[in-house]
Write a protein that holds these residues in place. Structure first.
Motif, PDB file in Angstrom:
ATOM      1  N   VAL A  76      32.729  14.975  71.319  1.00  0.00           N
ATOM      2  CA  VAL A  76      32.036  15.314  70.075  1.00  0.00           C
ATOM      3  C   VAL A  76      33.064  15.613  68.978  1.00  0.00           C
ATOM      4  CG1 VAL A  76      30.607  17.110  69.004  1.00  0.00           C
ATOM      5  CG2 VAL A  76      29.900  16.077  71.151  1.00  0.00           C
ATOM      6  N   ALA A  77      34.133  16.311  69.331  1.00  0.00           N
ATOM      7  CA  ALA A  77      35.189  16.615  68.360  1.00  0.00           C
ATOM      8  C   ALA A  77      35.781  15.323  67.804  1.00  0.00           C
ATOM      9  CB  ALA A  77      36.281  17.471  69.003  1.00  0.00           C
ATOM     10  N   GLU A  78      35.947  14.334  68.662  1.00  0.00           N
ATOM     11  CA  GLU A  78      36.458  13.034  68.205  1.00  0.00           C
ATOM     12  C   GLU A  78      35.503  12.395  67.201  1.00  0.00           C
ATOM     13  OE1 GLU A  78      37.104  10.690  71.728  1.00  0.00           O
ATOM     14  OE2 GLU A  78      38.577  12.110  72.527  1.00  0.00           O
ATOM     15  N   LYS A  79      34.212  12.526  67.440  1.00  0.00           N
ATOM     16  CA  LYS A  79      33.225  11.971  66.509  1.00  0.00           C
ATOM     17  C   LYS A  79      33.346  12.643  65.139  1.00  0.00           C
ATOM     18  CE  LYS A  79      29.466  10.009  69.115  1.00  0.00           C
ATOM     19  NZ  LYS A  79      29.822   8.742  68.561  1.00  0.00           N
ATOM     20  N   SER A  80      33.488  13.969  65.138  1.00  0.00           N
ATOM     21  CA  SER A  80      33.594  14.672  63.858  1.00  0.00           C
ATOM     22  C   SER A  80      34.899  14.324  63.149  1.00  0.00           C
ATOM     23  CB  SER A  80      33.462  16.185  64.036  1.00  0.00           C
ATOM     24  OG  SER A  80      34.630  16.728  64.593  1.00  0.00           O
ATOM     25  N   ALA A  81      35.972  14.173  63.911  1.00  0.00           N
ATOM     26  CA  ALA A  81      37.254  13.787  63.317  1.00  0.00           C
ATOM     27  C   ALA A  81      37.184  12.391  62.710  1.00  0.00           C
ATOM     28  CB  ALA A  81      38.365  13.861  64.371  1.00  0.00           C
ATOM     29  N   ALA A  82      36.321  11.541  63.268  1.00  0.00           N
ATOM     30  CA  ALA A  82      36.151  10.178  62.758  1.00  0.00           C
ATOM     31  C   ALA A  82      35.174  10.122  61.578  1.00  0.00           C
ATOM     32  CB  ALA A  82      35.646   9.269  63.880  1.00  0.00           C
ATOM     33  N   GLY A  83      34.662  11.286  61.175  1.00  0.00           N
ATOM     34  CA  GLY A  83      33.808  11.342  59.989  1.00  0.00           C
ATOM     35  C   GLY A  83      32.327  11.471  60.252  1.00  0.00           C
TER      36      GLY A  83
END
Length: 172
Positions: A76-83
């Protein structure tokens, strides 16, 4: 001392999730995903995802089973980092421990906190964590009830009381 069990009527719960969804819709920030925090946030998240016409993901935080929370939170953190914008949903923000834990783990794994929002049905104003959306507020200094949501009401009374008694500080 026995806890004061308060069974939330289904119609009241339905009105509350509609209130949360309307609050999200009324703002400028728009989520890409609704994320249910298991176990209590899964049902409200399903309702809110339908109300907002958004896909839903889930993170089973309550089970404490490896592979079903922290690893998913890292994704999920990766998704938020990707915008991508993520709306986390739980049933109640009582002590704030769950929300604080999730925020901390997400921050440690590179998420963009600007892409995160948190929503709950019930928000304790004394909680250590703040949320962005809520249907109702309570004050744990005044309100000592143990809230039993509709999906929990099918459980055995003894189990509900046992769960309530596992956190006696809420009744002090």
């Amino acid at each position: 001392m026995s806890p004061d069990l308060y069974y939330i009527p289904y119609e009241a719960f339905l009105a509350d999730v509609r209130t949360v969804a309307a609050s999200v819709s009324a703002g400028e920030w728009r989520p890409d995903f609704v994320i249910g925090i298991g176990r209590g946030g899964l049902v409200p998240a399903v309702f809110i995802s339908h109300q907002l016409n958004l896909p839903m993901l889930s993170v089973d935080h309550s089970s404490k089973v490896p592979g079903f929370a922290d690893e998913l939170l890292r994704k999920v953190a990766e998704k938020s980092a990707a915008g991508e914008r993520l709306l986390f949903v739980d049933d109640i923000n009582d002590s704030g421990g769950t929300i604080a834990y999730i925020r901390k783990l997400l921050a440690e794994t590179g998420c963009d906190s600007g892409n995160l929002r948190f929503a709950v049905v019930l928000d304790n104003i004394r909680s250590q964590a703040r949320v962005d959306y809520r249907a109702e507020t309570i004050d744990r200094d005044q309100d000592k009830r143990w809230f039993v949501f509709p999906w929990e009401a099918v459980g055995m009374s003894a189990t509900i009381v046992e769960e309530a008694m596992s956190v006696p500080e809420r009744f002090a």
